[in-house]
Design a protein around this motif. Structure first.
Motif, PDB file in Angstrom:
ATOM      1  N   GLN A  34     -45.832 -68.875  35.566  1.00 58.66           N
ATOM      2  CA  GLN A  34     -44.786 -68.081  36.202  1.00 58.66           C
ATOM      3  C   GLN A  34     -43.615 -67.824  35.250  1.00 58.66           C
ATOM      4  OE1 GLN A  34     -43.081 -69.988  39.649  1.00 58.66           O
ATOM      5  NE2 GLN A  34     -41.437 -68.486  39.849  1.00 58.66           N
ATOM      6  N   TYR A  35     -43.057 -68.902  34.683  1.00 57.46           N
ATOM      7  CA  TYR A  35     -41.860 -68.738  33.868  1.00 57.46           C
ATOM      8  C   TYR A  35     -42.147 -68.222  32.461  1.00 57.46           C
ATOM      9  CZ  TYR A  35     -39.065 -70.603  37.601  1.00 57.46           C
ATOM     10  OH  TYR A  35     -38.433 -70.761  38.817  1.00 57.46           O
ATOM     11  N   SER A  37     -44.427 -66.018  31.936  1.00 58.10           N
ATOM     12  CA  SER A  37     -44.599 -64.590  32.211  1.00 58.10           C
ATOM     13  C   SER A  37     -43.244 -63.905  32.337  1.00 58.10           C
ATOM     14  CB  SER A  37     -45.401 -64.380  33.495  1.00 58.10           C
ATOM     15  OG  SER A  37     -46.723 -64.854  33.345  1.00 58.10           O
ATOM     16  N   ARG A  38     -42.273 -64.596  32.922  1.00 61.68           N
ATOM     17  CA  ARG A  38     -40.921 -64.025  33.011  1.00 61.68           C
ATOM     18  C   ARG A  38     -40.329 -63.828  31.620  1.00 61.68           C
ATOM     19  NH1 ARG A  38     -36.040 -66.417  36.713  1.00 61.68           N
ATOM     20  NH2 ARG A  38     -37.627 -66.004  38.321  1.00 61.68           N
ATOM     21  N   GLU A  60     -46.084 -63.001  37.189  1.00 62.84           N
ATOM     22  CA  GLU A  60     -44.994 -63.871  37.643  1.00 62.84           C
ATOM     23  C   GLU A  60     -44.888 -63.867  39.167  1.00 62.84           C
ATOM     24  OE1 GLU A  60     -40.134 -64.246  37.587  1.00 62.84           O
ATOM     25  OE2 GLU A  60     -41.098 -62.635  36.457  1.00 62.84           O
TER      26      GLU A  60
END
Length: 230
Positions: A34-35, A37-38, A60
């Protein structure tokens, strides 16, 4: 490959399987996705690669939704920890910080569940106030975690200076290292709720920096879960 190397490889593989078999392990892996990808999405936008950035933004978003499923009913465990600590912990600082931290996490998860239900279309809610409340209680929990870790580092440092037993000192140093890692993880996570609550700080902490902090804290979280797998 020698027999000892084969055995070592098999042990590591078994450990990976046990790690991935835990909800915490899977959650930390998805959190890393998730992070990171951010962060990569932000980097790609700044390098005018918008089509690829959209793909990372989608990753994300899907990772965030998956983690909300992993966290369903986890608030019960936090309430149990708060009650158990209140009844059994004798150190006032540890007791208060742990109780407030776990109660705040339970409330944070409640709002998180409501947001999840809204995004699935099960209910209709105004997301802005829900997000503010969710991030506020997450921030409170984080600050309590920072205060507790700092206090425990100080206490173990004092005990290590006063004891003469080598095995006791080694045990205290190990615990101090664990508390220090927890402190760093919480400090790295701070920008996530803070930037969501304050537009001014959001301007200071760009999305890429928040994503990078979240990526590093996720790696620490993976290490913490991994170290408990035997």
């Amino acid at each position: 490959m020698s027999s000892s190397q084969i055995v070592a490889a098999q042990d590591n593989l078994n450990r990976v399987v046990r790690f991935m078999d835990t909800t915490a392990g899977r959650d930390k892996i998805v959190r890393l996705l998730q992070y990171s990808s951010r962060f990569f999405g932000w980097w790609l936008v700044n390098n005018n690669r918008l089509d690829l950035a959209k793909k990372f933004s989608s990753i994300e978003a899907h990772a965030s939704m998956a983690r909300k499923v992993f966290r369903l009913f986890k608030s019960i465990a936090h309430l149990q920890t708060a009650a158990k600590t209140w009844m059994q912990e004798t150190d006032t600082v540890v007791s208060l910080t742990t109780v407030i931290q776990n109660l705040s996490l339970a409330i944070w998860l409640y709002y998180d569940h409501v947001i999840w239900a809204h995004k699935l279309g099960l209910i209709q809610r105004d997301l802005a106030p829900l997000s503010r409340k969710s991030n506020t209680f997450w921030l409170i929990a984080m600050l309590c975690g920072i205060a507790k870790a700092t206090y425990l580092i100080h206490i173990t440092q004092q005990l290590a200076h006063t004891t003469t037993k080598a095995d006791m000192v080694e045990s205290l140093r190990k615990r101090q290292s664990e508390f220090s890692l927890e402190l760093v993880r919480n400090l790295l996570d701070l920008p996530i709720p803070v930037t969501s609550l304050s537009p001014r700080l959001a301007a200071v902490f760009p999305t890429g920096l928040v994503g990078l902090c979240g990526t590093l804290s996720s790696l620490i979280g993976i290490h913490q879960v991994w170290s408990k797998i035997k």
